[in-house]
Enzyme design. Structure first.
Site, PDB file in Angstrom:
ATOM      1  N   HIS A 134       1.489   6.907  -6.439  1.00  0.00           N
ATOM      2  CA  HIS A 134       0.172   6.418  -6.871  1.00  0.00           C
ATOM      3  C   HIS A 134       0.087   4.934  -6.528  1.00  0.00           C
ATOM      4  O   HIS A 134       1.027   4.187  -6.807  1.00  0.00           O
ATOM      5  CB  HIS A 134       0.053   6.619  -8.385  1.00  0.00           C
ATOM      6  N   CYS A 191      -5.615   7.277  -4.522  1.00  0.00           N
ATOM      7  CA  CYS A 191      -6.420   6.934  -5.691  1.00  0.00           C
ATOM      8  C   CYS A 191      -7.487   5.936  -5.241  1.00  0.00           C
ATOM      9  O   CYS A 191      -7.228   4.736  -5.105  1.00  0.00           O
ATOM     10  CB  CYS A 191      -5.573   6.342  -6.810  1.00  0.00           C
ATOM     11  N   HIS A 238      -7.360  11.169  -6.107  1.00  0.00           N
ATOM     12  CA  HIS A 238      -8.067  10.764  -7.327  1.00  0.00           C
ATOM     13  C   HIS A 238      -9.410  10.205  -6.898  1.00  0.00           C
ATOM     14  O   HIS A 238      -9.445   9.207  -6.163  1.00  0.00           O
ATOM     15  CB  HIS A 238      -7.322   9.639  -8.056  1.00  0.00           C
ATOM     16  N   ASP A 272     -11.159  11.017 -11.484  1.00  0.00           N
ATOM     17  CA  ASP A 272     -10.329  10.102 -12.267  1.00  0.00           C
ATOM     18  C   ASP A 272     -11.213   9.294 -13.207  1.00  0.00           C
ATOM     19  O   ASP A 272     -12.265   8.799 -12.803  1.00  0.00           O
ATOM     20  CB  ASP A 272      -9.590   9.171 -11.311  1.00  0.00           C
ATOM     21  N   HIS A 273     -10.773   9.144 -14.419  1.00  0.00           N
ATOM     22  CA  HIS A 273     -11.498   8.401 -15.457  1.00  0.00           C
ATOM     23  C   HIS A 273     -12.967   8.834 -15.473  1.00  0.00           C
ATOM     24  O   HIS A 273     -13.390   9.669 -14.700  1.00  0.00           O
ATOM     25  CB  HIS A 273     -11.392   6.878 -15.252  1.00  0.00           C
ATOM     26  N   TYR A 293     -10.034   8.779 -20.321  1.00  0.00           N
ATOM     27  CA  TYR A 293     -10.027  10.233 -20.153  1.00  0.00           C
ATOM     28  C   TYR A 293     -10.957  10.941 -21.142  1.00  0.00           C
ATOM     29  O   TYR A 293     -10.553  11.832 -21.888  1.00  0.00           O
ATOM     30  CB  TYR A 293      -8.588  10.762 -20.229  1.00  0.00           C
TER      31      TYR A 293
HETATM   32  C1  DNO Z   1      -4.154   6.019 -15.199  1.00  0.00           C
HETATM   33  C2  DNO Z   1      -3.411   6.697 -14.158  1.00  0.00           C
HETATM   34  C3  DNO Z   1      -1.968   6.257 -13.991  1.00  0.00           C
HETATM   35  C4  DNO Z   1      -1.233   7.260 -13.116  1.00  0.00           C
HETATM   36  C5  DNO Z   1       0.195   6.915 -12.882  1.00  0.00           C
HETATM   37  C6  DNO Z   1       0.803   7.842 -11.873  1.00  0.00           C
HETATM   38  O1  DNO Z   1      -5.205   6.421 -15.559  1.00  0.00           O
HETATM   39  O2  DNO Z   1      -4.070   6.655 -12.950  1.00  0.00           O
HETATM   40  O3  DNO Z   1      -1.368   6.180 -15.230  1.00  0.00           O
HETATM   41  O4  DNO Z   1      -1.247   8.496 -13.739  1.00  0.00           O
HETATM   42  O5  DNO Z   1       0.339   5.637 -12.467  1.00  0.00           O
HETATM   43  O6  DNO Z   1       2.184   7.699 -11.882  1.00  0.00           O
END
Ligand code: DNO
Length: 414
Positions: free
Chosen positions: A247, A285, A312, A355-356, A372
């Site tokens: 990531h 991401c 992501h 994501d988020h 989340y």
């Molecule tokens: C937060 C996430 C991170 C991710 C880690 C992966 O929202 O994007 O915590 O899960 O860094 O190892």
């Protein structure tokens, strides 16, 4: 793309049955209750996998299998910890899970200073303020050299961060300081990394101890340690068909006087070449990468789609002073429509999670993990499903909306 969702296990307030209703095909999760540094037992993996499958979905990706600090800073017991990691990888693969997301960020997994920054429309989003982070670093953590680091960083960004910190200090209260600690090292960390838990009584002291493990760490040494780790696990990954996807660092620039090594084109290029094996790949991401104005997110997607095993989708808005907030999934610096085109063309089966998301319409009262929310993420998921349906039609890829009648013989029998 496979529509996946980050689910925090059986204690998550969002249930698997709910996720099925909104078109989720695959689950992204972890054995959140296995303590850091211990092997993930095969029977526990199987139990969770079967639970997910009993709801008509699959366990698509592990996020995260945490890399313990000793591996990152190169401690005396790193070889033992690498063996533990390999054992967990073998157990996961034996249960049919072949994609693992991890990160190589020292101590702090991801950083935000405000978890409920108001948007003009009444929803809230996550926010990163350089001045608030600097305040935490200088006045709460009291890290040696912090003020000098921020003075230098501020001047390269054309702002005087120390002045801003002084202004902040004048209005700061004990409650304000407590909130910064909660946001930066407790609420964003507890549920992802296990370094600091919600019930730790002295989180700042613990955090200082963790940071001290990295005294004198340079970019070069951190890279060496990452290289060492990847080389050590590659034979296991090849043997059991495991695809590792790092990531990117969030935010994608150095903080707390520590190097960060997965922040930009040059870093990704380095790490993929350093261990030039398809089992060494990335999590694309878009949110983390878009928080750095040095990154052209679309160009990075084109360049690295063939080594991306997990996506992501998220986007950031970066303000002229470098602070950033999480944008709508249809706005901000990451062009999610174009990213969908690039990745659908590369491989329409790649797992993707939204994501988020905004906190909206009552999400705030439900106590979800930071970023989340349910309704906010579902809203974003709807937007992304619309993008995918459109892009797939353009590209001639058959689009199937999961969860609806798809075959001719599913009619009601009277
Ligand atoms: C937060 C996430 C991170 C991710 C880690 C992966 O929202 O994007 O915590 O899960 O860094 O190892």
């Amino acid at each position: 793309m496979e529509r996946t969702w980050r689910w925090f296990g059986k204690n998550d307030k969002i249930t698997l049955a709910m996720l099925r209703q909104i078109g989720v095909q695959g689950i992204v999760t972890a054995l959140h209750d296995v303590p850091l540094g211990q092997v993930w037992p095969r029977d526990r993996i199987r139990e969770l996998r079967e639970c997910i499958e009993s709801h008509g979905m699959r366990w698509s990706v592990v996020e995260s299998l945490p890399v313990t600090e000793t591996i990152k800073y190169g401690g005396a017991d790193r070889d033992r910890q690498i063996e533990v990691y390999k054992e967990s990888l073998r157990n996961l693969a034996a249960e049919g899970i072949h994609t693992v997301c991890y990160n190589f960020m020292p101590v702090l997994d991801w950083a935000r200073t405000d978890l409920s920054h108001p948007n003009p429309n009444g929803t809230t989003n996550l926010y990163f303020s350089h001045a608030e982070f600097a305040y935490f670093d200088i006045h709460i953590l009291k890290r040696g050299g912090a003020a000098a680091d921020w003075a230098a960083q501020g001047s390269s960004m054309g702002r005087d961060i120390l002045d801003e910190v002084d202004r902040l200090r004048k209005g700061m209260t004990a409650e304000g300081e407590h909130q910064l600690v909660e946001n930066i090292i407790v609420k964003t960390q507890g549920f992802v990394s296990g370094n600091i838990r919600e019930d730790d009584e002295r989180p700042v002291d613990l955090f200082r101890q963790l940071l001290s493990l990295y005294d004198g760490m340079t970019q070069e040494r951190l890279r060496e340690n990452m290289h060492y780790f990847l080389q050590a696990i590659m034979p296991t990954c090849r043997e059991c068909g495991m695809y590792m996807c790092v990531h990117p660092d969030d935010p994608p620039f150095p903080i707390l006087g520590l190097p960060r090594i997965v922040t930009c084109d040059e870093d990704i290029d380095w790490l993929l070449r350093a261990v030039d094996d398809p089992h060494n790949g990335i999590t694309f991401c878009a949110g983390s990468l878009s928080a750095g104005t040095h990154n052209d997110v679309t160009a990075l997607a084109r360049k690295y789609a063939d080594r991306t095993w997990f996506i992501h989708l998220r986007s950031c808005h970066v303000f002229p002073n470098g602070d950033f907030t999480e944008a709508s999934h249809l706005g901000g610096r990451a062009d999610i429509i174009e990213l969908a085109r690039i990745f659908e063309q590369a491989n329409p089966r790649l797992p993707m999670r939204v994501d988020h998301g905004m906190t909206m319409l009552g999400d705030e009262a439900r106590g979800y993990n930071a970023g989340y929310s349910f309704l906010g993420r579902m809203f974003a998921m709807g937007q992304v499903q619309g993008i995918l349906a459109t892009v797939d039609r353009e590209l001639g890829i058959p689009y199937v909306q999961p969860g609806f009648h798809e075959t001719e013989n599913q009619h009601k029998t009277l």
